[in-house]
Design an enzyme around this catalytic site. Structure first.
Site, PDB file in Angstrom:
ATOM      1  N   LYS A 204     -23.871 -35.769  28.005  1.00 29.02           N
ATOM      2  CA  LYS A 204     -23.916 -36.051  26.564  1.00 29.02           C
ATOM      3  C   LYS A 204     -24.957 -35.202  25.845  1.00 29.02           C
ATOM      4  O   LYS A 204     -25.878 -34.667  26.456  1.00 29.02           O
ATOM      5  CB  LYS A 204     -24.115 -37.549  26.331  1.00 29.02           C
ATOM      6  CG  LYS A 204     -22.799 -38.282  26.662  1.00 29.02           C
ATOM      7  CD  LYS A 204     -22.763 -39.707  26.240  1.00 29.02           C
ATOM      8  CE  LYS A 204     -21.343 -40.244  26.498  1.00 29.02           C
ATOM      9  NZ  LYS A 204     -21.272 -41.684  26.409  1.00 29.02           N
ATOM     10  N   ARG A 244     -20.893 -43.883  34.777  1.00 32.56           N
ATOM     11  CA  ARG A 244     -19.648 -43.171  34.449  1.00 32.56           C
ATOM     12  C   ARG A 244     -19.999 -41.696  34.357  1.00 32.56           C
ATOM     13  O   ARG A 244     -20.769 -41.306  33.470  1.00 32.56           O
ATOM     14  CB  ARG A 244     -19.109 -43.697  33.115  1.00 32.56           C
ATOM     15  CG  ARG A 244     -17.847 -43.029  32.617  1.00 32.56           C
ATOM     16  CD  ARG A 244     -17.467 -43.597  31.247  1.00 32.56           C
ATOM     17  NE  ARG A 244     -16.222 -43.033  30.759  1.00 32.56           N
ATOM     18  CZ  ARG A 244     -16.131 -41.847  30.148  1.00 32.56           C
ATOM     19  NH1 ARG A 244     -17.202 -41.108  29.947  1.00 32.56           N
ATOM     20  NH2 ARG A 244     -14.954 -41.409  29.732  1.00 32.56           N
TER      21      ARG A 244
HETATM   22  N1  PMM Z   1     -18.186 -42.225  26.614  1.00 38.47           N
HETATM   23  C1  PMM Z   1     -17.091 -41.487  26.416  1.00 38.47           C
HETATM   24  C2  PMM Z   1     -15.812 -42.002  26.696  1.00 38.47           C
HETATM   25  N2  PMM Z   1     -15.676 -43.235  27.218  1.00 38.47           N
HETATM   26  N3  PMM Z   1     -16.619 -45.231  27.992  1.00 38.47           N
HETATM   27  C3  PMM Z   1     -17.703 -45.987  28.198  1.00 38.47           C
HETATM   28  N4  PMM Z   1     -17.571 -47.223  28.737  1.00 38.47           N
HETATM   29  N5  PMM Z   1     -18.965 -45.551  27.914  1.00 38.47           N
HETATM   30  C4  PMM Z   1     -19.182 -44.321  27.365  1.00 38.47           C
HETATM   31  O1  PMM Z   1     -20.342 -43.987  27.060  1.00 38.47           O
HETATM   32  C5  PMM Z   1     -18.054 -43.485  27.124  1.00 38.47           C
HETATM   33  C6  PMM Z   1     -16.775 -43.986  27.455  1.00 38.47           C
HETATM   34  C7  PMM Z   1     -17.242 -40.106  25.864  1.00 38.47           C
HETATM   35  O2  PMM Z   1     -17.457 -39.200  26.890  1.00 38.47           O
HETATM   36  P1  PMM Z   1     -16.287 -38.266  27.556  1.00 38.47           P
HETATM   37  O3  PMM Z   1     -15.661 -37.486  26.426  1.00 38.47           O
HETATM   38  O4  PMM Z   1     -16.983 -37.436  28.519  1.00 38.47           O
HETATM   39  O5  PMM Z   1     -15.276 -39.149  28.218  1.00 38.47           O
END
Ligand code: PMM
Length: 271
Positions: A204, A244
């Protein structure tokens, strides 16, 4: 939780896995690398992202979830739409991961309650197009905690069982870098609510800002891996239930090192 974005425009892996074959192959490789759950998303949530129609989102995620389920790969569906969650659950997804914690679509909590599946409730204030204007807090930890508690109350009222709920501070979602660091420093205050906590820092922008070069330019996405691993391990050591991440192997290796010092094994158990 390994990230599988079946999108052309996600901030760190957009366009990489937007063909069916590439997505399924990447999902299985996340499991080989040590993921216990593959989080499949069909709509980018990066700041400023435009929404896609539900039918597009379903068309992206359902075939991939079906193919992964056929190979016994456990999946979560990353969506804010009840309709998409229902289609994904029917295709074999085992967990609903809603970055809005049920706020974006009032029908979501009912879908989750009926399915009886685990529900990731993330802290969120607005869709991506305008979320950064909502990054205003006087006490970010207390406000995130209180807003998450309200989402939990809604889920419980709809019939979601307490033991199915997982909380997530929502790093980068209506948060400035200082808010993300404050939430990281005080993860214990979220854990205190009594639910498992998911920490999702992977690649991020606040990590890019931390690692900015002398010119002040944030470190690009592909240079944020060590910071992702460090924040993820610190979160697990502070009591997070899960992390994650995009690069599963690096984080799994680092957690193995942490465990070798006597820490307990982390196992995701389908409910
Ligand atoms: N961040 C993204 C997408 N899904 N889900 C949860 N539970 N927590 C998060 O911080 C989160 C998420 C955005 O990141 P990406 O584009 O790398 O998926």
């Amino acid at each position: 939780m390994g990230v599988l974005n079946v999108t052309p425009d996600s901030f760190s892996d957009g366009g990489r896995y937007d063909s069916f074959a590439a997505a399924v192959q990447h999902g299985t490789s996340l499991i080989r690398d040590g993921a216990q759950l593959v989080d499949v998303g069909g709509e980018s949530t990066r700041p400023g992202a435009a929404r896609v129609p539900a039918v597009t989102e379903i068309g992206r995620v359902v075939p991939v979830i079906e193919a992964l389920s056929a190979q016994n790969v456990p999946t979560s569906i990353d969506t804010t739409r009840a309709e998409v969650a229902a289609a994904a659950l029917a295709a074999g997804a085992q967990v609903v991961n809603d970055v809005s914690g049920g706020l974006a679509d009032p029908a979501m909590v009912k879908v989750v309650a009926d399915a009886g599946c685990p529900f990731v409730i993330m802290h969120w204030r607005a869709h991506s197009a305008d979320m950064q204007s909502r990054a205003v807090y006087s006490d970010v930890v207390t406000e995130v905690r209180d807003e998450l508690s309200r989402r939990v109350d809604d889920a419980l009222a709809a019939g979601v069982r307490a033991e199915r709920i997982i909380l997530d501070p929502g790093l980068g979602f209506a948060k400035l870098p200082e808010h993300n660091w404050e939430l990281t420093r005080h993860l214990d205050r979220l854990i205190e609510l009594g639910f498992p906590v998911l920490y999702a820092s992977s690649r991020k922008s606040y990590l890019g800002r931390l690692l900015a070069g002398p010119d002040g330019e944030p470190r690009p996405v592909d240079g944020r891996e060590a910071a992702t691993v460090a924040t993820s391990v610190l979160a697990v050591a502070a009591g997070a239930w899960g992390v994650r991440v995009h690069d599963v192997r690096a984080t799994v290796d680092a957690i193995a090192v942490w465990r070798a010092t006597g820490a307990p094994e982390l196992t995701w158990r389908p409910a």
